[in-house]
Design a protein around this motif. Sequence first.
Motif, mmCIF file in Angstrom:
data_model
loop_
_atom_site.group_PDB
_atom_site.id
_atom_site.type_symbol
_atom_site.label_atom_id
_atom_site.label_comp_id
_atom_site.label_asym_id
_atom_site.label_seq_id
_atom_site.Cartn_x
_atom_site.Cartn_y
_atom_site.Cartn_z
ATOM 1 N N ARG A 72 0.343 13.755 -23.342
ATOM 2 C CA ARG A 72 1.578 14.195 -22.679
ATOM 3 C C ARG A 72 1.452 14.054 -21.167
ATOM 4 N N ALA A 73 0.302 14.445 -20.626
ATOM 5 C CA ALA A 73 0.083 14.345 -19.184
ATOM 6 C C ALA A 73 0.114 12.882 -18.742
ATOM 7 N N ASN A 74 -0.480 12.016 -19.540
ATOM 8 C CA ASN A 74 -0.489 10.591 -19.225
ATOM 9 C C ASN A 74 0.928 10.033 -19.237
ATOM 10 N N LEU A 75 1.716 10.430 -20.231
ATOM 11 C CA LEU A 75 3.090 9.966 -20.317
ATOM 12 C C LEU A 75 3.894 10.425 -19.110
ATOM 13 N N GLN A 76 3.744 11.682 -18.715
ATOM 14 C CA GLN A 76 4.448 12.192 -17.548
ATOM 15 C C GLN A 76 4.038 11.444 -16.283
ATOM 16 N N ARG A 77 2.747 11.160 -16.158
ATOM 17 C CA ARG A 77 2.249 10.422 -14.995
ATOM 18 C C ARG A 77 2.841 9.018 -14.958
ATOM 19 N N ARG A 78 2.882 8.352 -16.112
ATOM 20 C CA ARG A 78 3.450 7.000 -16.175
ATOM 21 C C ARG A 78 4.937 6.998 -15.859
ATOM 22 N N LYS A 79 5.657 8.009 -16.343
ATOM 23 C CA LYS A 79 7.086 8.108 -16.041
ATOM 24 C C LYS A 79 7.302 8.321 -14.546
ATOM 25 N N ARG A 92 -9.760 19.846 -30.422
ATOM 26 C CA ARG A 92 -9.891 18.482 -29.910
ATOM 27 C C ARG A 92 -8.554 17.756 -30.009
ATOM 28 N N GLU A 93 -7.839 17.940 -31.122
ATOM 29 C CA GLU A 93 -6.527 17.316 -31.279
ATOM 30 C C GLU A 93 -5.529 17.881 -30.275
ATOM 31 N N GLU A 94 -5.609 19.185 -30.025
ATOM 32 C CA GLU A 94 -4.724 19.798 -29.032
ATOM 33 C C GLU A 94 -5.001 19.247 -27.642
ATOM 34 N N ARG A 95 -6.290 19.116 -27.299
ATOM 35 C CA ARG A 95 -6.639 18.549 -25.987
ATOM 36 C C ARG A 95 -6.167 17.116 -25.881
#
Length: 56
Positions: A28-35, A19-22
């Motif tokens: 990380r995916a959210n951060l990349q999307r925001r960038k 769960r922590e890995e997910r």
Amino acid sequence: MTGGKKDGSGTSRDAELSREERRAQALRANLQRRKAQARARKSESKPLNNNESEGS
């Protein structure tokens, strides 16, 4: 569903880790999307600024 905490096999620990890995992957995916969105906004605003300065 079986209770991992009751049998002591460590399945709850494995579930918590995955769960922590997910969660980390989602962050990380959210951060990349925001960038990417910020970069897109920045590149969109550059031509507008150039056009405004040419008109003055």
